[in-house]
Design a protein around this motif. Structure first.
Motif, PDB file in Angstrom:
ATOM      1  N   LEU A 236       0.841  -1.193   0.000  1.00  0.00           N
ATOM      2  CA  LEU A 236       0.000   0.000   0.000  1.00  0.00           C
ATOM      3  C   LEU A 236       0.877   1.244   0.000  1.00  0.00           C
ATOM      4  CD1 LEU A 236      -2.693  -0.954   2.697  1.00  0.00           C
ATOM      5  CD2 LEU A 236      -2.854  -1.230   0.212  1.00  0.00           C
ATOM      6  N   SER A 237       0.464   2.240  -0.750  1.00  0.00           N
ATOM      7  CA  SER A 237       1.156   3.529  -0.784  1.00  0.00           C
ATOM      8  C   SER A 237       0.117   4.641  -0.757  1.00  0.00           C
ATOM      9  CB  SER A 237       2.027   3.645  -2.037  1.00  0.00           C
ATOM     10  OG  SER A 237       1.211   3.636  -3.204  1.00  0.00           O
ATOM     11  N   SER A 238       0.569   5.868  -0.493  1.00  0.00           N
ATOM     12  CA  SER A 238      -0.349   7.007  -0.394  1.00  0.00           C
ATOM     13  C   SER A 238       0.104   8.154  -1.282  1.00  0.00           C
ATOM     14  CB  SER A 238      -0.434   7.516   1.052  1.00  0.00           C
ATOM     15  OG  SER A 238      -1.035   6.570   1.900  1.00  0.00           O
ATOM     16  N   VAL A 239      -0.858   8.751  -1.983  1.00  0.00           N
ATOM     17  CA  VAL A 239      -0.639  10.002  -2.709  1.00  0.00           C
ATOM     18  C   VAL A 239      -1.173  11.115  -1.812  1.00  0.00           C
ATOM     19  CG1 VAL A 239      -1.077  11.308  -4.817  1.00  0.00           C
ATOM     20  CG2 VAL A 239      -0.947   8.803  -4.913  1.00  0.00           C
ATOM     21  N   PHE A 240      -0.286  11.754  -1.065  1.00  0.00           N
ATOM     22  CA  PHE A 240      -0.719  12.769  -0.103  1.00  0.00           C
ATOM     23  C   PHE A 240      -1.508  13.894  -0.777  1.00  0.00           C
ATOM     24  CE2 PHE A 240       3.360  11.571   2.327  1.00  0.00           C
ATOM     25  CZ  PHE A 240       2.701  10.588   3.043  1.00  0.00           C
ATOM     26  N   TRP A 241      -1.136  14.221  -2.002  1.00  0.00           N
ATOM     27  CA  TRP A 241      -1.763  15.343  -2.692  1.00  0.00           C
ATOM     28  C   TRP A 241      -3.276  15.160  -2.815  1.00  0.00           C
ATOM     29  CZ3 TRP A 241      -2.997  19.834  -3.929  1.00  0.00           C
ATOM     30  CH2 TRP A 241      -3.668  20.177  -5.110  1.00  0.00           C
ATOM     31  N   ASP A 258      -6.865   6.042   6.031  1.00  0.00           N
ATOM     32  CA  ASP A 258      -7.242   5.257   4.857  1.00  0.00           C
ATOM     33  C   ASP A 258      -6.355   4.032   4.678  1.00  0.00           C
ATOM     34  OD1 ASP A 258      -9.196   7.106   4.481  1.00  0.00           O
ATOM     35  OD2 ASP A 258      -8.414   7.930   2.608  1.00  0.00           O
ATOM     36  N   VAL A 259      -5.081   4.139   5.047  1.00  0.00           N
ATOM     37  CA  VAL A 259      -4.221   2.951   5.033  1.00  0.00           C
ATOM     38  C   VAL A 259      -4.809   1.889   5.962  1.00  0.00           C
ATOM     39  CG1 VAL A 259      -1.940   2.031   5.623  1.00  0.00           C
ATOM     40  CG2 VAL A 259      -2.131   4.222   4.428  1.00  0.00           C
ATOM     41  N   GLY A 260      -5.244   2.318   7.145  1.00  0.00           N
ATOM     42  CA  GLY A 260      -5.853   1.372   8.080  1.00  0.00           C
ATOM     43  C   GLY A 260      -7.130   0.763   7.539  1.00  0.00           C
ATOM     44  N   HIS A 261      -7.979   1.583   6.905  1.00  0.00           N
ATOM     45  CA  HIS A 261      -9.186   1.034   6.281  1.00  0.00           C
ATOM     46  C   HIS A 261      -8.816  -0.036   5.251  1.00  0.00           C
ATOM     47  CE1 HIS A 261     -12.029   3.632   8.196  1.00  0.00           C
ATOM     48  NE2 HIS A 261     -11.596   4.741   7.637  1.00  0.00           N
ATOM     49  N   GLU A 313       5.928  16.701  -9.354  1.00  0.00           N
ATOM     50  CA  GLU A 313       6.600  15.705  -8.516  1.00  0.00           C
ATOM     51  C   GLU A 313       5.872  15.477  -7.193  1.00  0.00           C
ATOM     52  OE1 GLU A 313       8.967  19.634  -8.124  1.00  0.00           O
ATOM     53  OE2 GLU A 313       7.849  18.519  -9.657  1.00  0.00           O
ATOM     54  N   ILE A 314       4.911  16.349  -6.850  1.00  0.00           N
ATOM     55  CA  ILE A 314       4.150  16.174  -5.610  1.00  0.00           C
ATOM     56  C   ILE A 314       3.191  14.988  -5.713  1.00  0.00           C
ATOM     57  CG2 ILE A 314       2.062  17.542  -6.039  1.00  0.00           C
ATOM     58  CD1 ILE A 314       2.442  18.874  -3.372  1.00  0.00           C
ATOM     59  N   GLU A 315       3.014  14.463  -6.914  1.00  0.00           N
ATOM     60  CA  GLU A 315       2.089  13.347  -7.125  1.00  0.00           C
ATOM     61  C   GLU A 315       2.733  11.989  -6.865  1.00  0.00           C
ATOM     62  OE1 GLU A 315       0.505  13.845 -11.040  1.00  0.00           O
ATOM     63  OE2 GLU A 315      -0.515  15.724 -10.564  1.00  0.00           O
ATOM     64  N   PHE A 316       3.930  11.993  -6.272  1.00  0.00           N
ATOM     65  CA  PHE A 316       4.601  10.726  -5.970  1.00  0.00           C
ATOM     66  C   PHE A 316       3.794   9.929  -4.947  1.00  0.00           C
ATOM     67  CE2 PHE A 316       5.913  13.199  -2.334  1.00  0.00           C
ATOM     68  CZ  PHE A 316       6.122  12.278  -1.323  1.00  0.00           C
ATOM     69  N   GLU A 317       4.120   8.649  -4.837  1.00  0.00           N
ATOM     70  CA  GLU A 317       3.458   7.775  -3.864  1.00  0.00           C
ATOM     71  C   GLU A 317       4.416   7.474  -2.717  1.00  0.00           C
ATOM     72  OE1 GLU A 317       1.721   4.311  -5.714  1.00  0.00           O
ATOM     73  OE2 GLU A 317       1.212   5.472  -7.512  1.00  0.00           O
ATOM     74  N   HIS A 318       3.930   7.702  -1.511  1.00  0.00           N
ATOM     75  CA  HIS A 318       4.705   7.412  -0.304  1.00  0.00           C
ATOM     76  C   HIS A 318       4.471   5.956   0.089  1.00  0.00           C
ATOM     77  CE1 HIS A 318       6.403   7.973   3.731  1.00  0.00           C
ATOM     78  NE2 HIS A 318       5.381   7.265   4.169  1.00  0.00           N
ATOM     79  N   PRO A 319       5.526   5.135   0.227  1.00  0.00           N
ATOM     80  CA  PRO A 319       5.318   3.726   0.607  1.00  0.00           C
ATOM     81  C   PRO A 319       4.865   3.611   2.058  1.00  0.00           C
ATOM     82  CG  PRO A 319       7.666   4.247   0.531  1.00  0.00           C
ATOM     83  CD  PRO A 319       6.946   5.471   0.033  1.00  0.00           C
ATOM     84  N   ASP A 320       3.776   2.897   2.283  1.00  0.00           N
ATOM     85  CA  ASP A 320       3.225   2.760   3.633  1.00  0.00           C
ATOM     86  C   ASP A 320       3.559   1.410   4.255  1.00  0.00           C
ATOM     87  OD1 ASP A 320       1.831   5.302   3.857  1.00  0.00           O
ATOM     88  OD2 ASP A 320       0.499   4.542   2.302  1.00  0.00           O
TER      89      ASP A 320
END
Length: 641
Positions: A236-241, A258-261, A313-320
């Motif tokens: 799972l990863s997150s797009v903070f934007w 949302d990661v928890g969901h 570049e703000i559209e990157f995905e943060h690894p969760d």
């Protein structure tokens, strides 16, 4: 390309249904015999916003312990972020003035030119197990195949419906999301699966198409070397934007809800196929980034303050996180974490396919989100042992409540209520049954609640850190009032000492012995619940509402600062259970991210950062908007929505 420019004096406007913002701080007064009516005093600040406690040290000691200094710096930053993003009666956390609809992020990530493999839509004769049965025992494991992986994703992360009214059309998903913005992306890392890939692979899940985008082929020996047969990984990863577009600085919290969901949704869907799930939390951020192929995103240089402009570049995905999905009943096995890390980091040399699509034309960067994400990045932590905990059944207070619904019927018909009717009531046994399914350790026959042994909390590798303060409004046979569910009984004495001394701490009538639920005081809490949840009627018009209270600062000190997002994951898993339980008994639920943090703490008597409220929820009878038409999830309209 115009350069980003600073944002000045941004504040969040009153969200819908918000009104009456007092100009003074909140002080609560009540008696046990009268409705709880808040009063206000002019205290300058809440004690819950105080600075974290720090131990004094000499310059020589600081020089000798650079790692301790770094950890303390990260902890200070996280606590500062948490306090900075609190909503208060006087001021909301910083966010956009309004919604920039022209730049609303596309909720669907695609990897352009990556091979797209269609998954199957479940067909008879497969009959999903009954929803309530999964809390008692898991079925025999199914083999991994195109069919079972398709079913797994269909019941966890796929679209569940489309909604339309007037000229607006939007999608809903099985996994809920704050504001229906869906920052969470999912990846499958699996051995060869006929009709999907002849080689072991990494794929991105595309929910709109219910398909897998093949990103890379991985070495054939990867799974046999490290994991048991018939297992695969879900990342799972997150797009903070996506969340920050609407919610500004508070978005980091919501992304982790949302990661928890999603973890809860994955665990439930896996259970229906006889599979178990565990977050592999020994791995660090770099391993997760490489495993999911997120290193293909350009590096993002965090600006010194909030800025607006074209910032692709703000559209990157943060690894969760990454979860191991493996057959229920597999005996204990060990993982060589050092060799696994080395193998994963070698994935950066693979041929990665597909270019990530653009989500918006212009952006707003709330710099504190990205600084906080950096502060809580977890490294590889060697020395952990992979534990296969025995499955623990949950307590039973009334199986007939669930009306014979299958797991698929419950998870795919789950909806977030927009309004509650203020009329619907539930029986006391139904209330107790819902809470029994919220316990991490299940029904242990006298054992204390602490370890994550029951579904779906067994997916988490840490002891429970989140409790629930409940406002009971409409439960037949239970007095209105404030109650508290202790989900880790090792915290009981600490909780009782931290909270108001006048609280009763008595077990309510008819409460099962294995349910650590306590009545704190009797009173009509409807007005109070509404005011604390940003004046939203939905918090007072349900059967009950609650605030999830985490043991926060001690956990960050004892287990490290990277537990901060994980506390929100735990609230998200708990919220997923509440969603499913509500729909399982024929009502509805909604997560509430907007609440006044410190007034909640003041209500309970909490004076520092030891315990903090992280997420609110409401459960009750929904009001359906007949103007909105529901459409099937597949096939859906062509528009991105």
């Amino acid at each position: 390309m115009p350069s980003p420019h600073p944002l000045r004096n941004l504040t969040t406007p009153s969200p819908p249904l918000l009104h009456f913002l007092p100009s003074t701080s909140f002080t609560l007064s009540f008696s046990h015999s009268h409705p709880m009516t808040p009063s206000f005093s002019s205290s300058a600040s809440s004690p819950s916003s105080s600075s974290p406690s720090t131990s004094s040290s000499t310059p020589q000691q600081q020089q000798q312990n650079p790692q301790n200094n770094l950890n303390q710096h990260k902890l200070s930053h996280v606590l500062k972020y948490h306090n900075q993003t609190k909503h208060n009666f006087n001021q909301y956390a910083r966010g956009p003035h309004g919604l920039d609809w022209a730049n609303q992020p596309n909720p669907f990530r695609r990897y352009l030119s990556a091979p797209l493999i269609s998954l199957l839509h479940p067909q008879p004769p497969y009959q999903p197990p009954l929803y309530h049965s999964l809390f008692l025992s898991l079925p025999s494991p199914h083999p991994i195949s195109q069919s079972t992986v398709s079913q797994f994703l269909f019941d966890s992360l796929a679209l569940s419906a489309w909604k339309t009214t007037g000229f607006s059309t939007w999608s809903l998903r099985v996994n809920p999301s704050s504001g229906n913005l869906h920052p969470t992306e999912a990846y499958i890392v699996a051995p060869p699966i006929p009709s999907i890939s002849d080689s072991a692979f990494v794929a991105h899940y595309a929910p709109k198409e219910h398909s897998l985008e093949l990103r890379a082929q991985i070495p054939s020996g990867f799974f046999p070397k490290f994991f048991p047969p018939n297992s695969f990984l879900v990342g799972l990863s997150s797009v903070f934007w996506r969340e920050a577009w609407k919610y500004g600085e508070r978005a980091f919290r919501y992304c982790n809800h949302d990661v928890g969901h999603a973890i809860g949704a994955v665990a439930m869907a896996a259970a229906s196929l006889g599979w178990d799930v565990k977050v592999l939390d020994t791995l660090g951020c770099e391993e997760l980034k490489t495993l999911m192929g997120l290193h293909v995103f350009p590096d993002f240089e965090i600006p010194s303050r909030a800025v607006r402009g074209k910032i692709p570049e703000i559209e990157f995905e943060h690894p969760d996180c990454v979860m191991l999905v493996y057959p229920n009943g597999v005996g204990g096995f060990d993982i060589n974490w050092k060799e696994l890390s080395e193998a994963i980091l070698g994935f950066d040399k693979l041929e990665w396919k597909g270019k990530p699509n653009s989500l918006s034309k212009e952006h707003v960067c709330w710099d504190v989100i990205y600084r906080t994400a950096e502060a809580v990045k977890k490294p590889l932590t060697l020395g952990d042992k992979f534990l296969v905990e025995p499955f623990q059944r949950s307590g039973v207070c009334g199986e007939g409540l669930y009306k014979g619904l299958s797991m698929r019927e419950v998870v795919r018909k789950r909806r977030s209520a927009v309004d509650m009717d203020g009329v619907t009531k539930i029986e006391r046994d139904a209330f107790y049954q819902i809470l029994l399914h919220c316990l991490p350790s299940g029904c242990q026959g006298g054992g204390r609640q602490r370890r994550p042994l029951a579904l779906p909390f067994r997916a988490l590798p840490w002891d429970a850190e989140v409790h629930a303060a409940l406002f009971v409004h409409r439960v037949v046979g239970l007095p209105q009032g404030l109650y508290f569910l202790v989900r880790n009984e090792n915290h009981f004495d600490e909780l009782k000492k931290a909270m108001l001394p006048d609280f009763l701490w008595t077990k309510p009538e008819g409460c099962p012995d294995e349910l650590p639920l306590y009545e704190l005081l009797r009173s009509d809490c409807q007005k109070l619940a509404k005011q604390l949840s940003c004046h939203q009627d939905i918090a007072s018009d349900g059967c009950f509402s609650l605030g999830m209270v985490a043991r926060m600062e001690p956990t960050l000190r004892e287990k490290n600062v990277w537990m901060y997002p994980r506390l929100f994951w735990e609230t998200g898993v708990l919220g997923q259970v509440l969603y499913l339980e509500a729909h399982g008994i024929g009502i509805s639920a909604t997560g509430i991210g907007c609440f006044f943090d410190d007034p909640v703490h003041q209500l309970l008597g909490l004076k520092d950062s030891t315990f903090q409220s992280l997420y609110h929820f409401t459960v009750g009878g929904p009001v359906l908007d007949k103007r909105i038409m529901s459409l099937p999830a597949y096939p859906g309209p062509d528009d991105d929505a």
